[in-house]
Design a protein around this motif. Structure first.
Motif, PDB file in Angstrom:
ATOM      1  N   VAL A 184       0.853  -1.181   0.000  1.00 58.24           N
ATOM      2  CA  VAL A 184       0.000   0.000   0.000  1.00 58.24           C
ATOM      3  C   VAL A 184       0.890   1.233   0.000  1.00 58.24           C
ATOM      4  O   VAL A 184       1.920   1.277   0.683  1.00 58.24           O
ATOM      5  N   ILE A 185       0.510   2.219  -0.799  1.00 55.69           N
ATOM      6  CA  ILE A 185       1.212   3.501  -0.840  1.00 55.69           C
ATOM      7  C   ILE A 185       0.201   4.586  -0.487  1.00 55.69           C
ATOM      8  O   ILE A 185      -0.873   4.659  -1.096  1.00 55.69           O
ATOM      9  N   LEU A 186       0.552   5.400   0.498  1.00 52.22           N
ATOM     10  CA  LEU A 186      -0.331   6.445   0.978  1.00 52.22           C
ATOM     11  C   LEU A 186       0.376   7.793   0.939  1.00 52.22           C
ATOM     12  O   LEU A 186       1.582   7.873   1.166  1.00 52.22           O
ATOM     13  N   THR A 187      -0.381   8.847   0.669  1.00 48.75           N
ATOM     14  CA  THR A 187       0.082  10.190   0.956  1.00 48.75           C
ATOM     15  C   THR A 187      -1.002  10.884   1.764  1.00 48.75           C
ATOM     16  O   THR A 187      -2.193  10.698   1.502  1.00 48.75           O
ATOM     17  N   VAL A 188      -0.562  11.644   2.773  1.00 53.71           N
ATOM     18  CA  VAL A 188      -1.504  12.359   3.654  1.00 53.71           C
ATOM     19  C   VAL A 188      -0.921  13.721   4.003  1.00 53.71           C
ATOM     20  O   VAL A 188       0.299  13.901   4.013  1.00 53.71           O
ATOM     21  N   PRO A 189      -1.774  14.699   4.336  1.00 48.61           N
ATOM     22  CA  PRO A 189      -1.277  15.985   4.823  1.00 48.61           C
ATOM     23  C   PRO A 189      -0.821  15.867   6.271  1.00 48.61           C
ATOM     24  O   PRO A 189      -1.364  15.075   7.032  1.00 48.61           O
ATOM     25  N   GLN A 190       0.181  16.647   6.631  1.00 45.39           N
ATOM     26  CA  GLN A 190       0.782  16.566   7.955  1.00 45.39           C
ATOM     27  C   GLN A 190       0.599  17.836   8.780  1.00 45.39           C
ATOM     28  O   GLN A 190       0.381  18.914   8.239  1.00 45.39           O
ATOM     29  N   HIS A 191       0.759  17.652  10.101  1.00 47.48           N
ATOM     30  CA  HIS A 191       0.944  18.712  11.087  1.00 47.48           C
ATOM     31  C   HIS A 191      -0.346  19.484  11.400  1.00 47.48           C
ATOM     32  O   HIS A 191      -0.833  20.266  10.577  1.00 47.48           O
ATOM     33  N   ASP A 192      -0.862  19.257  12.589  1.00 47.45           N
ATOM     34  CA  ASP A 192      -2.054  19.981  13.041  1.00 47.45           C
ATOM     35  C   ASP A 192      -1.854  21.491  13.011  1.00 47.45           C
ATOM     36  O   ASP A 192      -2.803  22.247  12.796  1.00 47.45           O
ATOM     37  N   TRP A 193      -0.634  21.957  13.238  1.00 48.34           N
ATOM     38  CA  TRP A 193      -0.388  23.401  13.300  1.00 48.34           C
ATOM     39  C   TRP A 193      -0.465  24.065  11.931  1.00 48.34           C
ATOM     40  O   TRP A 193      -0.402  25.293  11.831  1.00 48.34           O
TER      41      TRP A 193
ATOM     42  N   ARG B 116      -5.353  16.483   9.896  1.00 48.67           N
ATOM     43  CA  ARG B 116      -4.007  16.411   9.367  1.00 48.67           C
ATOM     44  C   ARG B 116      -3.254  15.447  10.276  1.00 48.67           C
ATOM     45  O   ARG B 116      -3.487  15.428  11.492  1.00 48.67           O
ATOM     46  N   TYR B 117      -2.362  14.650   9.728  1.00 42.98           N
ATOM     47  CA  TYR B 117      -1.727  13.585  10.493  1.00 42.98           C
ATOM     48  C   TYR B 117      -0.383  14.015  11.075  1.00 42.98           C
ATOM     49  O   TYR B 117       0.329  14.835  10.497  1.00 42.98           O
ATOM     50  N   SER B 118      -0.029  13.403  12.199  1.00 43.98           N
ATOM     51  CA  SER B 118       1.360  13.368  12.646  1.00 43.98           C
ATOM     52  C   SER B 118       1.951  12.053  12.150  1.00 43.98           C
ATOM     53  O   SER B 118       1.211  11.098  11.854  1.00 43.98           O
ATOM     54  N   ALA B 119       3.275  11.996  12.069  1.00 41.35           N
ATOM     55  CA  ALA B 119       3.914  10.748  11.647  1.00 41.35           C
ATOM     56  C   ALA B 119       3.542   9.608  12.598  1.00 41.35           C
ATOM     57  O   ALA B 119       3.229   8.491  12.163  1.00 41.35           O
ATOM     58  N   LYS B 120       3.522   9.893  13.895  1.00 41.87           N
ATOM     59  CA  LYS B 120       3.197   8.862  14.887  1.00 41.87           C
ATOM     60  C   LYS B 120       1.793   8.320  14.677  1.00 41.87           C
ATOM     61  O   LYS B 120       1.568   7.101  14.716  1.00 41.87           O
ATOM     62  N   ASP B 121       0.844   9.210  14.432  1.00 42.02           N
ATOM     63  CA  ASP B 121      -0.552   8.810  14.264  1.00 42.02           C
ATOM     64  C   ASP B 121      -0.730   7.900  13.056  1.00 42.02           C
ATOM     65  O   ASP B 121      -1.320   6.813  13.162  1.00 42.02           O
TER      66      ASP B 121
ATOM     67  N   ARG C 205       8.759   2.353   4.260  1.00 39.25           N
ATOM     68  CA  ARG C 205       9.350   3.693   4.076  1.00 39.25           C
ATOM     69  C   ARG C 205       8.342   4.747   4.514  1.00 39.25           C
ATOM     70  O   ARG C 205       7.148   4.651   4.220  1.00 39.25           O
ATOM     71  N   SER C 206       8.842   5.732   5.216  1.00 35.56           N
ATOM     72  CA  SER C 206       8.015   6.855   5.619  1.00 35.56           C
ATOM     73  C   SER C 206       8.864   8.116   5.556  1.00 35.56           C
ATOM     74  O   SER C 206       9.942   8.173   6.145  1.00 35.56           O
ATOM     75  N   THR C 207       8.397   9.093   4.832  1.00 40.44           N
ATOM     76  CA  THR C 207       9.126  10.348   4.714  1.00 40.44           C
ATOM     77  C   THR C 207       8.167  11.507   4.479  1.00 40.44           C
ATOM     78  O   THR C 207       7.120  11.340   3.851  1.00 40.44           O
ATOM     79  N   SER C 208       8.533  12.658   4.995  1.00 41.01           N
ATOM     80  CA  SER C 208       7.818  13.879   4.642  1.00 41.01           C
ATOM     81  C   SER C 208       8.202  14.292   3.232  1.00 41.01           C
ATOM     82  O   SER C 208       9.229  13.872   2.700  1.00 41.01           O
ATOM     83  N   PHE C 209       7.375  15.112   2.619  1.00 38.23           N
ATOM     84  CA  PHE C 209       7.764  15.866   1.433  1.00 38.23           C
ATOM     85  C   PHE C 209       7.053  17.210   1.474  1.00 38.23           C
ATOM     86  O   PHE C 209       6.308  17.489   2.391  1.00 38.23           O
ATOM     87  N   VAL C 210       7.328  18.057   0.527  1.00 39.94           N
ATOM     88  CA  VAL C 210       6.977  19.478   0.585  1.00 39.94           C
ATOM     89  C   VAL C 210       7.617  20.092   1.840  1.00 39.94           C
ATOM     90  O   VAL C 210       7.012  20.860   2.576  1.00 39.94           O
TER      91      VAL C 210
ATOM     92  N   VAL D 234      17.200   9.543   1.744  1.00 41.11           N
ATOM     93  CA  VAL D 234      16.972  10.519   2.807  1.00 41.11           C
ATOM     94  C   VAL D 234      15.486  10.554   3.155  1.00 41.11           C
ATOM     95  O   VAL D 234      14.642  10.696   2.265  1.00 41.11           O
ATOM     96  N   SER D 235      15.174  10.418   4.435  1.00 43.85           N
ATOM     97  CA  SER D 235      13.791  10.557   4.899  1.00 43.85           C
ATOM     98  C   SER D 235      13.657  11.899   5.603  1.00 43.85           C
ATOM     99  O   SER D 235      14.308  12.137   6.626  1.00 43.85           O
ATOM    100  N   LEU D 236      12.852  12.771   5.050  1.00 42.20           N
ATOM    101  CA  LEU D 236      12.718  14.140   5.560  1.00 42.20           C
ATOM    102  C   LEU D 236      11.796  14.152   6.786  1.00 42.20           C
ATOM    103  O   LEU D 236      10.707  13.568   6.746  1.00 42.20           O
ATOM    104  N   PRO D 237      12.202  14.793   7.881  1.00 42.92           N
ATOM    105  CA  PRO D 237      11.437  14.693   9.130  1.00 42.92           C
ATOM    106  C   PRO D 237      10.141  15.490   9.152  1.00 42.92           C
ATOM    107  O   PRO D 237       9.174  15.077   9.805  1.00 42.92           O
ATOM    108  N   ILE D 238      10.096  16.646   8.515  1.00 46.96           N
ATOM    109  CA  ILE D 238       8.887  17.465   8.523  1.00 46.96           C
ATOM    110  C   ILE D 238       8.578  17.930   7.110  1.00 46.96           C
ATOM    111  O   ILE D 238       9.474  18.001   6.253  1.00 46.96           O
TER     112      ILE D 238
END
Length: 264
Positions: free
Chosen positions: A149-158, A172-177, A191-196, A249-253
């Motif tokens: 499965v490949i997913l993309t989701v928006p991040q960061h409640d802030w 909006r998701y956190s990585a942990k959630d 694999r899990s990484t941020s983008f944008v 490279v896995s981008l943290p945020i």
């Protein structure tokens, strides 16, 4: 069957919560040239080749106007591709892009397949659905053993702003959630990484400026309409991010997150 599309959730085919069907016509005219959609497609196509290179069957959940599926069809012409959407309005646009792909109207909370696909994608879909954990379980059931499965989701409640409200986002998701939910559904995260990530400061400022704006003045696709030169610059920045991710490279945020996981 509704028109020319198989219909599995007819009561939801024309209207429902989670998305505004009227957005499809505007999206269809903007996606092909917009930096964010183009960059996301590069990531998705790379992820399929990296983690599921020999796949022969793929289902996209919430395929919208078919922009992602068009890219996958061009990159993997031998694969059997299917696209689903809860609204038949989107399927009309999608089928015009790729007549050879099989499209269906379907509720992601009740996927009518068991061990059918080698890969499934849901790209910026889960955030629209209250029952996201149910959707992940349904995806797990519909995948063949060891399917991807490949997913993309928006991040960061802030980053939450009236744009999210108007787009019918539930969260909006956190990585942990998202990691916890994907794992609980029976997947191993590969694999899990941020983008944008490089555009996060500009995105934050834009969202903060919108917080005081009345919702009635919101335009659903306002963030998608930018100047040609800015679009070019942003695409170049995200192209560099994709290359970093491809290099390990896995981008943290970042404004979005990519998750690749295998069915256990």
């Amino acid at each position: 069957m509704k028109g020319r599309f198989p219909t599995y959730a007819p009561a939801l085919a024309e209207a429902g919560s989670g998305f505004k069907a009227a957005f499809f016509s505007e999206l269809a005219s903007l996606e092909a040239k917009h930096f964010w959609f183009r960059a996301r497609n590069r990531l998705i196509i790379w992820a399929l080749g990296k983690y599921c290179a020999e796949f022969r069957s793929f289902l996209e959940i919430g395929c919208g106007t078919g922009f992602v599926l068009s890219g996958i069809a061009n990159a993997y012409p031998k694969a059997r591709l299917q696209g689903s959407e809860i609204f038949t309005t989107g399927l009309v646009f999608a089928s015009e892009k790729q007549s050879a792909i099989d499209f269906m109207q379907m509720d992601a909370r009740n996927i009518p397949f068991v061990e059918e696909f080698e890969a499934i994608g849901a790209f910026d879909v889960l955030e629209h659905i209250v029952e996201d954990e149910q959707v992940l379980t349904q995806i797990h059931n519909a995948l063949k053993p060891s399917g991807i499965v490949i997913l993309t989701v928006p991040q960061h409640d802030w980053l939450w702003s009236p744009v999210d409200d108007y787009a019918c986002h539930v969260r909006r998701y956190s990585a942990k959630d998202i990691h916890l939910k994907v794992s609980a559904a029976g997947f191993e995260i590969l694999r899990s990484t941020s983008f944008v990530s490089s555009l996060l400061p500009a995105m934050f400022i834009s969202r903060m400026l919108q917080k005081g704006r009345p919702r009635k003045n919101m335009e659903a696709t306002a963030e998608l309409k930018i100047s040609v030169w800015l679009n070019y610059l942003f695409e170049a920045m995200l192209r560099a991010e994709v290359e970093l991710i491809r290099g390990g490279v896995s981008l943290p945020i970042g404004g979005s997150r990519l998750i690749v996981a295998r069915k256990l």
